[in-house]
Design an enzyme around this catalytic site. Structure first.
Site, PDB file in Angstrom:
ATOM      1  N   SER A 115       1.133  -1.151  -0.142  1.00  0.00           N
ATOM      2  CA  SER A 115       0.855   0.126   0.350  1.00  0.00           C
ATOM      3  C   SER A 115       1.178   1.177  -0.169  1.00  0.00           C
ATOM      4  O   SER A 115       1.985   1.112   0.652  1.00  0.00           O
ATOM      5  CB  SER A 115      -0.820  -0.539   1.777  1.00  0.00           C
ATOM      6  OG  SER A 115      -1.546   1.241   1.633  1.00  0.00           O
ATOM      7  N   TYR A 139      -1.263   0.486   9.877  1.00  0.00           N
ATOM      8  CA  TYR A 139      -2.250  -0.736   8.810  1.00  0.00           C
ATOM      9  C   TYR A 139      -0.821   0.003   8.231  1.00  0.00           C
ATOM     10  O   TYR A 139      -0.142  -1.736   7.613  1.00  0.00           O
ATOM     11  CB  TYR A 139      -3.355  -0.054   7.962  1.00  0.00           C
ATOM     12  CG  TYR A 139      -3.428  -0.166   6.612  1.00  0.00           C
ATOM     13  CD1 TYR A 139      -3.368  -1.706   6.494  1.00  0.00           C
ATOM     14  CD2 TYR A 139      -2.697   0.407   5.850  1.00  0.00           C
ATOM     15  CE1 TYR A 139      -3.752  -2.127   4.791  1.00  0.00           C
ATOM     16  CE2 TYR A 139      -3.294   0.196   4.390  1.00  0.00           C
ATOM     17  CZ  TYR A 139      -3.511  -1.747   4.061  1.00  0.00           C
ATOM     18  OH  TYR A 139      -3.566  -1.453   2.783  1.00  0.00           O
ATOM     19  N   LYS A 143       1.892  -3.432   6.506  1.00  0.00           N
ATOM     20  CA  LYS A 143       2.453  -3.515   5.461  1.00  0.00           C
ATOM     21  C   LYS A 143       4.121  -3.701   5.403  1.00  0.00           C
ATOM     22  O   LYS A 143       4.947  -3.652   4.439  1.00  0.00           O
ATOM     23  CB  LYS A 143       1.494  -2.813   4.067  1.00  0.00           C
ATOM     24  CG  LYS A 143      -0.277  -2.891   3.878  1.00  0.00           C
ATOM     25  CD  LYS A 143      -0.003  -4.145   3.357  1.00  0.00           C
ATOM     26  CE  LYS A 143      -1.299  -4.431   3.436  1.00  0.00           C
ATOM     27  NZ  LYS A 143      -1.753  -5.684   2.741  1.00  0.00           N
TER      28      LYS A 143
END
Ligand code: UDP
Length: 320
Positions: A115, A139, A143
């Site tokens: 991402s 988040y 990643k």
């Protein structure tokens, strides 16, 4: 080529499955159906319901596959800040389980859905892959953490990998072959659509005093079918001995929140009720990708991502 698509019943995963099937790939979908949907399963692909935290379930599907595409992750930025433990377990432990089972079963090629959240606040735009990676939400941290494991698993376990750093994924398959609407969407365009069809009474535009042309935030919206094609190209590239790396996937063109709302009104013929509200914490004013590396390495180019096509393909789903 036989590819295991983990998370293949989800929004992006189902588009990836369609793309792989079109290239004659044998596909097995592995999905726990927590956010995946039955309508997103293609009859031409095998389906196994399973959880990436269940190592024996992963072992049972890994034998004989040539590569793995892994899209089974939790992805709500806000939730990741409230419940980091869920994100740590699912996104980090779950992915390490996959890599360990791949290593055990001798599966060499791995395409990971990463991402733009790995970058954090942009220090310059367009953001290229050399931009510092300083995530500002948990988040994005999960990643990036996996991206940091990948070179080690490359060197120590011989796993070849491509991490695809998606910018803002939008749109739906133009043929209507992906039938599931994302449940409980958190992102801009589905919220605009839900407002246009009347599921929501209204929506908020977070800030209109940014240093952009119309004062609202600008993002790089990339059509999910363009994301899907990059997964096929990445698998093909790895199968021919291509080198492991992280690649941005975006259009390089910015669209503002305001433009998104207005284009939806224009193409749907519906009024979208909105209010301007406070800025949302952590939102950069402008975030666009430089995707020249994906173009140079994979020959990838977005062809579905013009604004009208994004809105049309999404609106078609919301009308159903
Ligand atoms: N946004 C908005 N209203 C909403 C949801 C999002 O104005 O109800 C804005 C948000 O502030 C950002 C853009 O839309 O500028 C895209 O947000 P999204 O959450 O879809 O993706 P992000 O860029 O944060 O990954």
């Amino acid at each position: 080529m036989h590819i295991l698509v983990i998370g293949g019943a989800g929004y992006i995963g189902s588009h990836v499955v369609k793309e792989l099937l079109q290239h004659g790939v044998q596909v097995t979908v592995f999905d726990d159906m927590s956010t995946g949907q039955n309508e997103n399963l293609f009859p031409q692909a095998a389906f196994i319901k399973g959880d990436i935290l269940d190592v024996s379930a992963l072992e049972a599907v890994m034998n004989g596959v040539d590569g793995v595409v892994h899209l089974a992750a939790k992805k709500a930025v806000g939730e990741s800040m409230e419940h980091p433990e869920k994100y740590a377990v699912n996104n980090i432990t779950g992915t390490l389980n996959i890599l360990n089972v791949m290593a055990k079963c001798g599966v060499k090629n791995f395409v990971f859905s990463s991402s733009a959240a790995v970058y954090g606040m942009p220090q310059y735009v367009p953001v290229d892959e050399k931009h510092p990676t300083e995530p500002i939400n948990f988040y994005g941290f999960t990643k990036l953490e996996i991206e940091r494991f990948l070179p080690w698993y490359g060197n120590l376990k011989g796993i070849n990998w491509i991490a695809l750093r998606y910018f803002n994924a939008v749109g739906y398959d133009a043929d209507g072959d992906v039938k599931g609407l994302e449940k409980n969407p958190q992102n801009l365009l589905p919220i605009v659509m839900e407002t246009a069809v009347g599921i929501r009474q209204g929506m908020k535009i977070f800030g209109n005093d940014y240093d952009t042309e119309d004062g609202t935030c600008v993002r790089d919206y990339i059509h999910v079918s363009d994301l899907a094609s990059a997964h096929w190209l990445a698998l093909d590239y790895l199968s021919k001995g291509g080198s492991s790396q992280s690649l941005n996937l975006g259009t390089g063109k910015g669209i503002s929140v305001w433009e998104m709302v207005k284009a939806t009104e224009r193409l749907s013929g519906q009024k979208v009720n909105y209010d301007f509200s406070e800025r949302r914490a952590g939102d950069p004013s402008l975030l666009v990708a430089a995707s020249d590396t994906a173009n140079a390495v994979l020959g990838w180019k977005p062809v579905h991502s013009d604004l009208d096509n994004i809105i049309r393909t999404t609106w078609a789903m919301y009308q159903k």
